[in-house]
Write a protein that holds these residues in place. Sequence first.
Motif, PDB file in Angstrom:
ATOM      1  N   GLY A 190      -1.532   5.327  -6.454  1.00  0.00           N
ATOM      2  CA  GLY A 190      -2.660   5.273  -5.535  1.00  0.00           C
ATOM      3  C   GLY A 190      -3.555   6.491  -5.649  1.00  0.00           C
ATOM      4  O   GLY A 190      -4.789   6.369  -5.598  1.00  0.00           O
ATOM      5  N   SER A 191      -2.968   7.672  -5.827  1.00  0.00           N
ATOM      6  CA  SER A 191      -3.765   8.900  -5.952  1.00  0.00           C
ATOM      7  C   SER A 191      -4.667   8.842  -7.174  1.00  0.00           C
ATOM      8  O   SER A 191      -5.836   9.262  -7.133  1.00  0.00           O
ATOM      9  CB  SER A 191      -2.843  10.119  -6.038  1.00  0.00           C
ATOM     10  OG  SER A 191      -2.057  10.244  -4.872  1.00  0.00           O
ATOM     11  N   LEU A 192      -4.140   8.311  -8.272  1.00  0.00           N
ATOM     12  CA  LEU A 192      -4.943   8.169  -9.486  1.00  0.00           C
ATOM     13  C   LEU A 192      -6.097   7.199  -9.257  1.00  0.00           C
ATOM     14  O   LEU A 192      -7.247   7.465  -9.652  1.00  0.00           O
ATOM     15  CB  LEU A 192      -4.058   7.683 -10.641  1.00  0.00           C
ATOM     16  CG  LEU A 192      -4.762   7.426 -11.975  1.00  0.00           C
ATOM     17  CD1 LEU A 192      -5.410   8.708 -12.482  1.00  0.00           C
ATOM     18  CD2 LEU A 192      -3.783   6.881 -13.001  1.00  0.00           C
ATOM     19  N   LEU A 193      -5.814   6.081  -8.593  1.00  0.00           N
ATOM     20  CA  LEU A 193      -6.873   5.105  -8.306  1.00  0.00           C
ATOM     21  C   LEU A 193      -7.917   5.680  -7.357  1.00  0.00           C
ATOM     22  O   LEU A 193      -9.107   5.370  -7.474  1.00  0.00           O
ATOM     23  CB  LEU A 193      -6.251   3.845  -7.706  1.00  0.00           C
ATOM     24  CG  LEU A 193      -5.342   3.033  -8.628  1.00  0.00           C
ATOM     25  CD1 LEU A 193      -4.749   1.843  -7.885  1.00  0.00           C
ATOM     26  CD2 LEU A 193      -6.105   2.556  -9.862  1.00  0.00           C
ATOM     27  N   CYS A 194      -7.480   6.524  -6.437  1.00  0.00           N
ATOM     28  CA  CYS A 194      -8.412   7.168  -5.515  1.00  0.00           C
ATOM     29  C   CYS A 194      -9.418   8.022  -6.280  1.00  0.00           C
ATOM     30  O   CYS A 194     -10.622   8.003  -5.985  1.00  0.00           O
ATOM     31  CB  CYS A 194      -7.637   8.020  -4.508  1.00  0.00           C
ATOM     32  SG  CYS A 194      -8.659   8.899  -3.323  1.00  0.00           S
ATOM     33  N   ILE A 195      -8.929   8.756  -7.279  1.00  0.00           N
ATOM     34  CA  ILE A 195      -9.813   9.590  -8.101  1.00  0.00           C
ATOM     35  C   ILE A 195     -10.764   8.716  -8.918  1.00  0.00           C
ATOM     36  O   ILE A 195     -11.968   9.004  -9.025  1.00  0.00           O
ATOM     37  CB  ILE A 195      -8.975  10.493  -9.029  1.00  0.00           C
ATOM     38  CG1 ILE A 195      -8.168  11.493  -8.191  1.00  0.00           C
ATOM     39  CG2 ILE A 195      -9.862  11.223 -10.029  1.00  0.00           C
ATOM     40  CD1 ILE A 195      -7.156  12.288  -8.992  1.00  0.00           C
ATOM     41  N   GLY A 213     -10.964   0.953  -5.142  1.00  0.00           N
ATOM     42  CA  GLY A 213     -10.664   1.511  -3.830  1.00  0.00           C
ATOM     43  C   GLY A 213      -9.850   0.558  -2.979  1.00  0.00           C
ATOM     44  O   GLY A 213      -8.976   0.987  -2.216  1.00  0.00           O
ATOM     45  N   LEU A 214     -10.111  -0.747  -3.103  1.00  0.00           N
ATOM     46  CA  LEU A 214      -9.343  -1.730  -2.347  1.00  0.00           C
ATOM     47  C   LEU A 214      -7.877  -1.695  -2.750  1.00  0.00           C
ATOM     48  O   LEU A 214      -6.980  -1.712  -1.890  1.00  0.00           O
ATOM     49  CB  LEU A 214      -9.920  -3.129  -2.567  1.00  0.00           C
ATOM     50  CG  LEU A 214      -9.150  -4.284  -1.908  1.00  0.00           C
ATOM     51  CD1 LEU A 214      -9.158  -4.138  -0.388  1.00  0.00           C
ATOM     52  CD2 LEU A 214      -9.745  -5.636  -2.322  1.00  0.00           C
ATOM     53  N   VAL A 215      -7.616  -1.636  -4.054  1.00  0.00           N
ATOM     54  CA  VAL A 215      -6.231  -1.569  -4.526  1.00  0.00           C
ATOM     55  C   VAL A 215      -5.570  -0.300  -3.995  1.00  0.00           C
ATOM     56  O   VAL A 215      -4.426  -0.318  -3.523  1.00  0.00           O
ATOM     57  CB  VAL A 215      -6.164  -1.613  -6.065  1.00  0.00           C
ATOM     58  CG1 VAL A 215      -4.718  -1.477  -6.536  1.00  0.00           C
ATOM     59  CG2 VAL A 215      -6.767  -2.906  -6.590  1.00  0.00           C
ATOM     60  N   PHE A 216      -6.298   0.811  -4.049  1.00  0.00           N
ATOM     61  CA  PHE A 216      -5.757   2.066  -3.523  1.00  0.00           C
ATOM     62  C   PHE A 216      -5.440   1.954  -2.034  1.00  0.00           C
ATOM     63  O   PHE A 216      -4.389   2.409  -1.578  1.00  0.00           O
ATOM     64  CB  PHE A 216      -6.762   3.202  -3.751  1.00  0.00           C
ATOM     65  CG  PHE A 216      -6.539   4.385  -2.852  1.00  0.00           C
ATOM     66  CD1 PHE A 216      -5.388   5.157  -2.954  1.00  0.00           C
ATOM     67  CD2 PHE A 216      -7.479   4.730  -1.883  1.00  0.00           C
ATOM     68  CE1 PHE A 216      -5.182   6.242  -2.104  1.00  0.00           C
ATOM     69  CE2 PHE A 216      -7.279   5.802  -1.040  1.00  0.00           C
ATOM     70  CZ  PHE A 216      -6.125   6.571  -1.148  1.00  0.00           C
ATOM     71  N   MET A 217      -6.332   1.347  -1.267  1.00  0.00           N
ATOM     72  CA  MET A 217      -6.112   1.252   0.172  1.00  0.00           C
ATOM     73  C   MET A 217      -4.901   0.379   0.494  1.00  0.00           C
ATOM     74  O   MET A 217      -4.159   0.656   1.435  1.00  0.00           O
ATOM     75  CB  MET A 217      -7.372   0.719   0.862  1.00  0.00           C
ATOM     76  CG  MET A 217      -8.527   1.718   0.847  1.00  0.00           C
ATOM     77  SD  MET A 217      -9.943   1.217   1.864  1.00  0.00           S
ATOM     78  CE  MET A 217     -10.591  -0.158   0.928  1.00  0.00           C
ATOM     79  N   VAL A 218      -4.695  -0.684  -0.299  1.00  0.00           N
ATOM     80  CA  VAL A 218      -3.508  -1.517  -0.091  1.00  0.00           C
ATOM     81  C   VAL A 218      -2.254  -0.724  -0.447  1.00  0.00           C
ATOM     82  O   VAL A 218      -1.259  -0.737   0.288  1.00  0.00           O
ATOM     83  CB  VAL A 218      -3.590  -2.810  -0.922  1.00  0.00           C
ATOM     84  CG1 VAL A 218      -2.294  -3.604  -0.795  1.00  0.00           C
ATOM     85  CG2 VAL A 218      -4.768  -3.660  -0.465  1.00  0.00           C
ATOM     86  N   LEU A 219      -2.286  -0.001  -1.565  1.00  0.00           N
ATOM     87  CA  LEU A 219      -1.132   0.812  -1.954  1.00  0.00           C
ATOM     88  C   LEU A 219      -0.867   1.921  -0.938  1.00  0.00           C
ATOM     89  O   LEU A 219       0.273   2.351  -0.758  1.00  0.00           O
ATOM     90  CB  LEU A 219      -1.348   1.415  -3.345  1.00  0.00           C
ATOM     91  CG  LEU A 219      -1.365   0.428  -4.518  1.00  0.00           C
ATOM     92  CD1 LEU A 219      -1.541   1.170  -5.831  1.00  0.00           C
ATOM     93  CD2 LEU A 219      -0.097  -0.417  -4.543  1.00  0.00           C
ATOM     94  N   ASP A 220      -1.921   2.372  -0.266  1.00  0.00           N
ATOM     95  CA  ASP A 220      -1.760   3.375   0.772  1.00  0.00           C
ATOM     96  C   ASP A 220      -0.938   2.829   1.941  1.00  0.00           C
ATOM     97  O   ASP A 220      -0.297   3.589   2.669  1.00  0.00           O
ATOM     98  CB  ASP A 220      -3.141   3.828   1.270  1.00  0.00           C
ATOM     99  CG  ASP A 220      -3.058   5.028   2.188  1.00  0.00           C
ATOM    100  OD1 ASP A 220      -2.217   5.903   1.946  1.00  0.00           O
ATOM    101  OD2 ASP A 220      -3.845   5.082   3.156  1.00  0.00           O
ATOM    102  N   THR A 221      -0.962   1.509   2.102  1.00  0.00           N
ATOM    103  CA  THR A 221      -0.080   0.863   3.080  1.00  0.00           C
ATOM    104  C   THR A 221       1.312   0.667   2.491  1.00  0.00           C
ATOM    105  O   THR A 221       2.321   0.885   3.167  1.00  0.00           O
ATOM    106  CB  THR A 221      -0.656  -0.497   3.504  1.00  0.00           C
ATOM    107  OG1 THR A 221      -1.878  -0.286   4.224  1.00  0.00           O
ATOM    108  CG2 THR A 221       0.312  -1.271   4.386  1.00  0.00           C
ATOM    109  N   VAL A 222       1.373   0.292   1.217  1.00  0.00           N
ATOM    110  CA  VAL A 222       2.649  -0.040   0.583  1.00  0.00           C
ATOM    111  C   VAL A 222       3.597   1.152   0.545  1.00  0.00           C
ATOM    112  O   VAL A 222       4.796   1.005   0.831  1.00  0.00           O
ATOM    113  CB  VAL A 222       2.423  -0.586  -0.846  1.00  0.00           C
ATOM    114  CG1 VAL A 222       3.744  -0.710  -1.603  1.00  0.00           C
ATOM    115  CG2 VAL A 222       1.721  -1.935  -0.785  1.00  0.00           C
ATOM    116  N   ASP A 223       3.095   2.343   0.193  1.00  0.00           N
ATOM    117  CA  ASP A 223       4.025   3.468   0.022  1.00  0.00           C
ATOM    118  C   ASP A 223       4.751   3.802   1.316  1.00  0.00           C
ATOM    119  O   ASP A 223       5.964   4.044   1.325  1.00  0.00           O
ATOM    120  CB  ASP A 223       3.333   4.704  -0.566  1.00  0.00           C
ATOM    121  CG  ASP A 223       2.134   5.183   0.236  1.00  0.00           C
ATOM    122  OD1 ASP A 223       1.885   4.656   1.337  1.00  0.00           O
ATOM    123  OD2 ASP A 223       1.425   6.096  -0.251  1.00  0.00           O
TER     124      ASP A 223
END
Length: 374
Positions: A190-195, A213-223
Motif C-alpha cells: 500500500g505504501s508503494l501504491l500511495c507514492i 489510490g483506490l487500491v491503496f485505500m482498500v489495502l489500508d483497510t485490509v492491513d
Amino acid sequence: MEPFRQARNLPVIFAVGDNPVPIWGMSARERLRRIAAAQDLPFEAGAADTLILANLAFVFDPSWLAWLRNRPGTVLTRGGVPVLAHVAERDRARVSHAMESGGEAPAGLEEMPAEREEGIFNEALRKRERPFAERLVPENVPAIERATYVGAYKGVTDLLTKYLWPEWAFWLTRLAARVGLSPNGVTAIGSLLCIVATIAFWNGWFWSGLAVGLVFMVLDTVDGKLARCTITSSKLGNAWDHGVDLVHPPFWWWAWATGCAAYGRPLSDETFWLVIAAMLFGYVAQRLIEGAFIVRFKMHIHVWERFDSQFRLVTARRNPNMVILFAGLLVGRPDWGIVAVAAWTMLSLVVHLVRLLQAMGRGRRGEPIVSWLA
C-alpha cells in the motif's frame, strides 16, 4: 461462594480441551495464545490469584477476553455452555469439567450469555457490539471468519470504508491470510501504491492516480483487518500504518493542485496558495482538535453524540475528500474539485471546533460527557 479477593497479578489464560479446526490459518490454541499475548496476559505459565479458562470447542471475539479480565467470578456462555470463565484456582476443576462435557456453567458464577442483545461497548473500535462466540467446527468456519472480520470493523468511520469496500477488503484479507502475507507486507504494498498515486496526481494523470489510490485505500483497510483477524498486530506495523495515514493526505492534495496545470485546468497562483494553506491548516487543526477531545474527555470526538458519528461519514478526511475530487474530475474540472475540498476542510474544521467548545461548556456546567454508543 466466597467473595473474590482483589487479584494481585494478571489472570493466567489456560486452554481447555483441543481443537484441530483452523481459523484464519491458525489452530484454536495458537489463536488463543496470540490473543493473550496481544492483551499482555500470561498464557499457561506463572502464578496468579485468578485464571481465565478458554473452551477450545468455541472461538470467540478477542473483545470478550478484554471484557472478562477485570470481572473475576464471571463466565461467558453460549447456549448455556461455558466459553470463557474468570475463576479462582479452587473452581478450575468444576468449570473445566463443564467445558469438556458441554454442561452448564457451575452455580455461583455470574453468567454472561453471548446471545444477550445489549452486548458490550468496544472503545477501541468505537462501537457497541455483540461480539461473537461460536462453536469451532468445519462447517462454521466461513461464517466465523466473516464474523471476526466484521468484528474488527470500526463502527464509526467514513462512508467509503463503511459502505463501499467492506466486501472487497474481506476477500483480500482472506486471500492474504491464506497465502501467508503479513499485515506489514500489505502495508508495504500500500505504501508503494500511495507514492505511485502521488506521482500520478502531480503529473495530472488523475484517472490513473485515482485507480491506484483506490487500491491503496482498500489495502489500508485490509492491513488492519488482517492484523486483527490473525492477531498479529505489532508496534512497528501500527506505527507504520498510522504514520502513512497521517502523513500522505497533504501530499496528495498538493500534488492534485499542482497537477491541475498539466491537466489543462491550472489554478491561479493566488488560488493555489489559498487552497494549500486552507487544506494544510484545516488538516492539522482538525487533528489537534480530535487529540484535545481525547485528552480532555477520554474518548473520540466522533463517538460523543449521534451527530458526531454521522458527521464522521463525510468529514474532511482522505476518503470523503477523494469522493469530492472524483466528482470534479467527472465533469472535467479537477480544479473545482480541489477548491471544493479546501472549502469542505475549513467547514469541517469549524464543525469540530464548535463541538469541542460545546463539550467543554457542558463539562464546566457539570454535565457528563459520555458516548452515545456506551
